[in-house]
Design a protein around this motif. Structure first.
Motif, short mmCIF file in Angstrom:
data_model
loop_
_atom_site.label_atom_id
_atom_site.label_comp_id
_atom_site.label_asym_id
_atom_site.label_seq_id
_atom_site.Cartn_x
_atom_site.Cartn_y
_atom_site.Cartn_z
N ALA A 167 45.83 -2.82 51.79
CA ALA A 167 45.19 -2.11 50.68
C ALA A 167 45.38 -2.91 49.41
O ALA A 167 46.19 -3.84 49.37
N CYS A 168 44.64 -2.55 48.39
CA CYS A 168 44.75 -3.26 47.12
C CYS A 168 46.16 -3.09 46.55
O CYS A 168 46.62 -1.96 46.38
N PRO A 169 46.84 -4.19 46.25
CA PRO A 169 48.21 -4.08 45.74
C PRO A 169 48.25 -3.41 44.36
O PRO A 169 49.30 -2.92 43.94
N THR A 170 47.15 -3.36 43.65
CA THR A 170 47.16 -2.77 42.31
C THR A 170 46.85 -1.28 42.34
O THR A 170 47.58 -0.48 41.77
N CYS A 171 45.77 -0.89 43.04
CA CYS A 171 45.34 0.51 42.96
C CYS A 171 45.42 1.24 44.30
O CYS A 171 45.17 2.44 44.37
N GLY A 172 45.75 0.54 45.38
CA GLY A 172 45.91 1.22 46.65
C GLY A 172 44.62 1.45 47.43
O GLY A 172 44.65 1.91 48.56
N ASN A 173 43.50 1.09 46.84
CA ASN A 173 42.20 1.22 47.50
C ASN A 173 42.20 0.41 48.81
O ASN A 173 42.64 -0.73 48.85
N GLN A 174 41.69 1.03 49.89
CA GLN A 174 41.72 0.32 51.17
C GLN A 174 40.50 -0.57 51.38
O GLN A 174 40.44 -1.32 52.33
N ALA B 186 38.75 -9.45 47.25
CA ALA B 186 38.64 -8.68 46.01
C ALA B 186 38.64 -7.18 46.28
O ALA B 186 38.18 -6.73 47.33
N CYS B 187 39.15 -6.42 45.33
CA CYS B 187 39.15 -4.97 45.43
C CYS B 187 37.86 -4.43 44.82
O CYS B 187 37.49 -4.78 43.70
N THR B 188 37.17 -3.58 45.59
CA THR B 188 35.89 -3.06 45.11
C THR B 188 36.09 -1.97 44.06
O THR B 188 35.16 -1.57 43.38
N ASN B 189 37.31 -1.51 43.92
CA ASN B 189 37.57 -0.42 42.99
C ASN B 189 38.04 -0.92 41.62
O ASN B 189 37.44 -0.62 40.60
N CYS B 190 39.12 -1.70 41.61
CA CYS B 190 39.72 -2.05 40.32
C CYS B 190 39.47 -3.50 39.92
O CYS B 190 39.82 -3.93 38.83
N GLY B 191 38.87 -4.29 40.81
CA GLY B 191 38.57 -5.67 40.43
C GLY B 191 39.71 -6.65 40.69
O GLY B 191 39.61 -7.83 40.35
N TRP B 192 40.78 -6.17 41.32
CA TRP B 192 41.87 -7.09 41.69
C TRP B 192 41.31 -8.22 42.56
O TRP B 192 40.43 -7.99 43.39
N ILE B 193 41.77 -9.45 42.34
CA ILE B 193 41.44 -10.51 43.28
C ILE B 193 42.71 -11.24 43.69
O ILE B 193 43.72 -11.21 42.99
ZN ZN Z 1 42.29 -2.19 43.42
#
Ligand code: ZN
Ligand code: ADP
Ligand code: ZN
Length: 602
Positions: free
Chosen positions: A414-421, A374-381
């Motif tokens: 990195a997160c495929p949605t927001c790029g957060n690592q 899961a992405c801690t920034n945007c909630g992508w899973i």
């Molecule tokens: Zn994200």
């Protein structure tokens, strides 16, 4: 001129007519014989199903049979009826059903030359049958009384209650009467013990096994031994239900509730249901055995509104003297701050086993490292691109894997949605649990047993051997470890993450959970050491756990069935799942909508 109608492995609801060569005058006893025929540009293997007076196809357009395979006996009539039933019931083309259940070696036009001779399962040192317990005697007597003709028995008894011993006595009786026996087990690599136990009891019965891990040649050989009557006992997985057995006199289905009796692709069938049909059709007894029967079977054996379809036989006690059922306890995890998902009580329990030189099993029915990333920034899973499931994180080989459809991909950086690592594993799988335990108990030898660590039968056997010989202190495992094995030093089972099944969208999840927990509990303390089972839960008052603490399958089953009846679920209603695949979502949905609407009337 003689004509033969032949079943071929093609997805069409029809047979094909061929001219019988002059040299091969066929009679009714040749129905069920294999033939080689031309089809399109190639030759194929088919089965003679009818010898009709004439054909609808003009004779000039008919082709000739190339060869009648006379060295293989004709398939028996009841095997045909079995295929017909399956084709009708499971909506599959008859020719496809018939041919697809033959071993691949016989379907080949040019089969490789058989080099080796028949090998039967080698008997281990012969074993003296034990004196039956009173309960076993009662159950056997009940079956003996009316075993002339079809009758289905549901043999319900906890692990170790002596069900297998009853099977063996029935097998003995059947063999003595000159009949063949078919024994179905869920997964052959989990049950080599049964194989050697049967072989030890009946060293000269020509025991063969039939399952998908055999080589093509071995499977063909064993199948032929069954057809020719040389094998008197066939032990196999679901596909063995289609083995032709001219003298079949008894069917046993062990662990009848197990999901692996269901075939999930090609022709979808339930080997247990087919087995009951087959027994009825042949007029022979069938015994379904389990510590936690499927609710369908339980309803068939206990429904008081209609005459019960199955006869219920119960073994309440373990067969071996002084062997007691494990103490099952719930650990309420709500008031506690868990340490990496583990409760203080469980950690203490493991600690104790370590000092006593005993084994613990931590059961978590979820393999991989974590069930989702899961992405801690945007909630992508990490969703699967191909289906509706989540991708499971496997750290060891650095992959994301769908346990539902098999899709795989590398782990994104990195997160495929927001790029957060900063993307993090969320939740816990067996791999993660293994590393947590390794940190906590650095002195312990930890062994993980799941589909990833035991991919082949060989790997599985190595792991089992290590556990058996005491070469491991803590086992981390999925339900794979729950089936069919006695580990004399295993005295503690801790179950994690069980609650998920209580509220799953799959209405069969509680039934499966109960069976799994009963099964793992059955692993604890089977020998002289008493066993203990700790279930971590946030819902300690849930009736499922209450029944489990009491080892009371009947209470659980009856309450589940009541719920199902009130909610209108099987076995009180019928459900069919339709699945559609298409490159375009709209097409799939349109098809499903039409299908749901049913046949158009007027
Ligand atoms: Zn994200
Ligand atoms: P299940 O199939 O219900 O798990 P088994 O038939 O495998 O039970 O029996 C469990 C253990 O008890 C086995 O080791 C078996 O040899 C032993 N056993 C079975 N019946 C008896 C009996 N009547 N007396 C003594 N031991 C028995
Ligand atoms: Zn998927």
């Amino acid at each position: 001129m003689q004509i033969a109608r032949v079943a071929l492995d093609v997805p069409l609801h029809r047979f094909f007519d061929y001219i019988v060569p002059e040299t091969e005058a066929l009679s009714d006893s040749d129905l069920g014989r294999l033939v080689r025929v031309p089809f399109g540009q190639k030759s194929r293997i088919g089965i003679i199903v009818v010898l009709p007076q004439s054909s609808d196809v003009p004779v000039a357009r008919l082709k000739s049979i190339e060869a009648v395979l006379r060295d293989i006996p004709a398939l028996p009539a009841d095997w045909f009826r079995l295929s017909e039933f399956c084709a009708a019931y499971y909506q599959a083309p008859l020719g496809e059903v018939m041919l697809s259940t033959l071993p691949a070696g016989l379907r080949r036009v040019a089969p490789p030359k058989a080099r080796t001779s028949q090998r039967f399962v080698k008997p281990s040192p012969p074993q003296e049958p034990p004196e039956l317990t009173a309960e076993q005697k009662t159950a056997l007597a009940a079956i003996a009384e009316d075993s002339k003709g079809f009758r289905a028995y549901l043999l319900h008894g906890v692990t170790g209650s002596g069900k297998t011993e009853i099977y063996l006595r029935l097998v003995e009786r059947s063999l003595a009467a000159g009949r063949q026996v078919l024994m179905l087990v869920p997964e052959i690599n989990l049950t080599p013990q049964l194989e050697s136990r049967v072989a030890a009891r009946f060293p000269s019965a020509g025991l063969v096994s039939l399952h998908s891990e055999l080589t093509e040649a071995a499977r063909t050989r064993n199948w032929r031994a069954a057809l020719e009557g040389r094998a008197r006992i066939v032990l196999g997985t679901r596909l063995a239900i289609f083995a032709p057995l001219p003298d079949l006199g008894l069917i046993v289905v062990d662990e009848e509730h197990d999901a692996s009796f269901k075939q999930q692709d090609g022709m979808r069938y339930s080997a247990r249901d087919v087995a009951v049909f087959r027994a009825r059709e042949r007029g022979i007894p069938i015994v379904l055995g389990s510590a936690t029967p499927s609710l369908e079977s339980w309803a068939n054996a206990t429904d008081h509104r209609t005459p019960a379809r199955y006869t219920l036989l119960t073994l309440h006690q373990r067969a071996v003297e002084n062997s007691r059922l494990p103490l099952v306890q719930r650990i309420d995890t709500r008031p506690e701050k868990l340490q990496d998902g583990l409760s203080a009580a469980l950690l203490l329990g493991i600690e104790k086993r370590l000092t006593r030189g005993e084994q613990s099993l931590v059961f978590l029915n979820r393999r991989g490292y974590a069930p989702v990333l899961a992405c801690t920034n945007c909630g992508w899973i990490s969703h699967c691109h191909r289906c509706a499931a989540n991708l499971v994180l496997h750290l060891l080989d650095r992959r994301l894997r769908c346990h539902h459809c098999g899709f795989e991909s590398p782990i994104p950086k990195a997160c495929p949605t927001c790029g957060n690592q900063d993307i993090q594993p969320f939740g816990r799988g067996t791999q993660r649990l293994e590393s947590v335990l390794a940190e906590r108990f650095p002195q312990a030898r930890i062994l993980r047993v799941d589909r990833d660590s035991a991919r082949s039968r060989k790997q599985w056997e190595t792991l089992v051997q290590r556990i058996y010989s005491g070469d491991a202190d803590i086992l981390v495992g999925t339900q794979m470890l729950a089936k069919g094995h006695d580990f004399p030093k295993l005295t503690l089972v801790g179950a994690l993450g069980a609650d998920a099944a209580l509220f799953a969208s799959d209405w069969r999840a509680p039934e499966r959970l109960f069976a799994q927990l009963m099964q793992v509990a059955g692993r604890a303390g089977r020998a002289e050491l008493p066993g203990e089972v700790l279930i971590q839960t946030q819902f300690p008052d849930h009736p499922l756990y209450a029944a489990l603490v009491q080892h009371d399958y009947a209470a659980f089953a009856d309450s589940q069935l009541k719920e199902r009846e009130e909610a209108g679920f099987p076995p009180y209603t019928f459900q069919a799942m339709l699945r559609a695949e298409s490159p375009h979502m709209a097409d799939a949905l349109a098809f499903l909508a039409t299908a749901r609407a049913g046949p158009q009337t007027g």
